[in-house]
Design a protein around this motif. Sequence first.
Motif, PDB file in Angstrom:
ATOM      1  N   ILE A  77       1.432  -0.982   0.183  1.00 40.06           N
ATOM      2  CA  ILE A  77       0.158  -0.093  -0.201  1.00 40.06           C
ATOM      3  C   ILE A  77       1.083   1.402  -0.198  1.00 40.06           C
ATOM      4  O   ILE A  77       2.304   1.314   0.901  1.00 40.06           O
ATOM      5  N   THR A  78       0.376   1.997  -0.672  1.00 35.77           N
ATOM      6  CA  THR A  78       1.183   2.926  -0.832  1.00 35.77           C
ATOM      7  C   THR A  78       1.138   4.671   0.653  1.00 35.77           C
ATOM      8  O   THR A  78       0.092   3.887   1.613  1.00 35.77           O
ATOM      9  N   SER A  79       2.120   4.999   0.782  1.00 33.95           N
ATOM     10  CA  SER A  79       1.687   6.071   1.975  1.00 33.95           C
ATOM     11  C   SER A  79       0.665   6.337   2.083  1.00 33.95           C
ATOM     12  O   SER A  79       0.176   6.730   3.250  1.00 33.95           O
ATOM     13  N   THR A  80      -0.140   7.182   0.998  1.00 41.40           N
ATOM     14  CA  THR A  80      -1.177   8.057   1.448  1.00 41.40           C
ATOM     15  C   THR A  80      -2.476   6.520   1.640  1.00 41.40           C
ATOM     16  O   THR A  80      -3.402   7.439   2.021  1.00 41.40           O
ATOM     17  N   ASP A  87      -4.507   3.179   8.496  1.00 45.26           N
ATOM     18  CA  ASP A  87      -5.147   4.255   8.896  1.00 45.26           C
ATOM     19  C   ASP A  87      -3.814   5.192   9.788  1.00 45.26           C
ATOM     20  O   ASP A  87      -3.294   4.263  10.339  1.00 45.26           O
ATOM     21  N   ASN A  88      -3.600   6.001   9.141  1.00 45.86           N
ATOM     22  CA  ASN A  88      -2.078   6.836   9.171  1.00 45.86           C
ATOM     23  C   ASN A  88      -2.656   7.816  10.621  1.00 45.86           C
ATOM     24  O   ASN A  88      -1.485   7.418  11.049  1.00 45.86           O
ATOM     25  N   TYR A 135      -3.046  -2.523   8.053  1.00 48.90           N
ATOM     26  CA  TYR A 135      -3.951  -3.989   8.544  1.00 48.90           C
ATOM     27  C   TYR A 135      -3.840  -5.123   6.855  1.00 48.90           C
ATOM     28  O   TYR A 135      -3.368  -4.354   5.884  1.00 48.90           O
ATOM     29  N   LEU A 136      -4.563  -6.381   7.741  1.00 51.00           N
ATOM     30  CA  LEU A 136      -4.820  -6.887   6.516  1.00 51.00           C
ATOM     31  C   LEU A 136      -5.551  -7.298   6.551  1.00 51.00           C
ATOM     32  O   LEU A 136      -5.544  -8.945   7.965  1.00 51.00           O
ATOM     33  N   GLN A 137      -6.420  -7.590   5.813  1.00 52.23           N
ATOM     34  CA  GLN A 137      -8.076  -8.269   6.483  1.00 52.23           C
ATOM     35  C   GLN A 137      -8.136  -9.331   5.615  1.00 52.23           C
ATOM     36  O   GLN A 137      -8.046  -9.171   4.223  1.00 52.23           O
ATOM     37  N   MET A 138      -7.727 -10.668   5.898  1.00 51.67           N
ATOM     38  CA  MET A 138      -7.777 -11.835   5.145  1.00 51.67           C
ATOM     39  C   MET A 138      -8.732 -12.822   4.702  1.00 51.67           C
ATOM     40  O   MET A 138      -9.896 -13.630   6.622  1.00 51.67           O
TER      41      MET A 138
END
Length: 119
Positions: A53-56, A75-76, A82-85
Motif C-alpha cells: 500500500i502506498t504511503s497515502t 489508518d495514518n 491492516y490486512l483483512q484476510m
Amino acid sequence: QAQLVESGGGLVQPGGSLRLSCAASELELTFSSYAMKWYRQAPGKEREFVAFITSTGSGTSYADSVKGRFTISRDNAKNTLYLQMNSLKPEDTAVYYCNAHRYGVSKYWGQGTQVTVSS
C-alpha cells in the motif's frame, strides 16, 4: 526505539477470516511517510510478498495467490496498517510480517504474527 508490532494472528478454520494489524511507533519519520507491505513466511519456505500500500493509501497491489481474498489498508492517524484476510486456505498458513519502506528501501520489520489455517 522504532518498532512495528503485528497482532491479530491465530488459528482459524479454512474459509474463515482474520484481520492482522501492524502498529508503528517511534519511526524516524511519520508513519504516513512510508509505503507499507505485508510479507509471509511458511515453514521451510522463503519469505514472500503478500500486499503493498502506498504511503497515502491511494494505491495497493497484491500477490496473485491472495488477490480477491485479502485487503490491505492503513489508518495514518492511528499509525496502523491492516490486512483483512478472507476465505483463508491451509496454504495461507505462515508467519506474517509488516514492512515499512521508503523510496524502495526497506526500513523497518515487525517481529511477525502466526496465522494457522486448519480444521
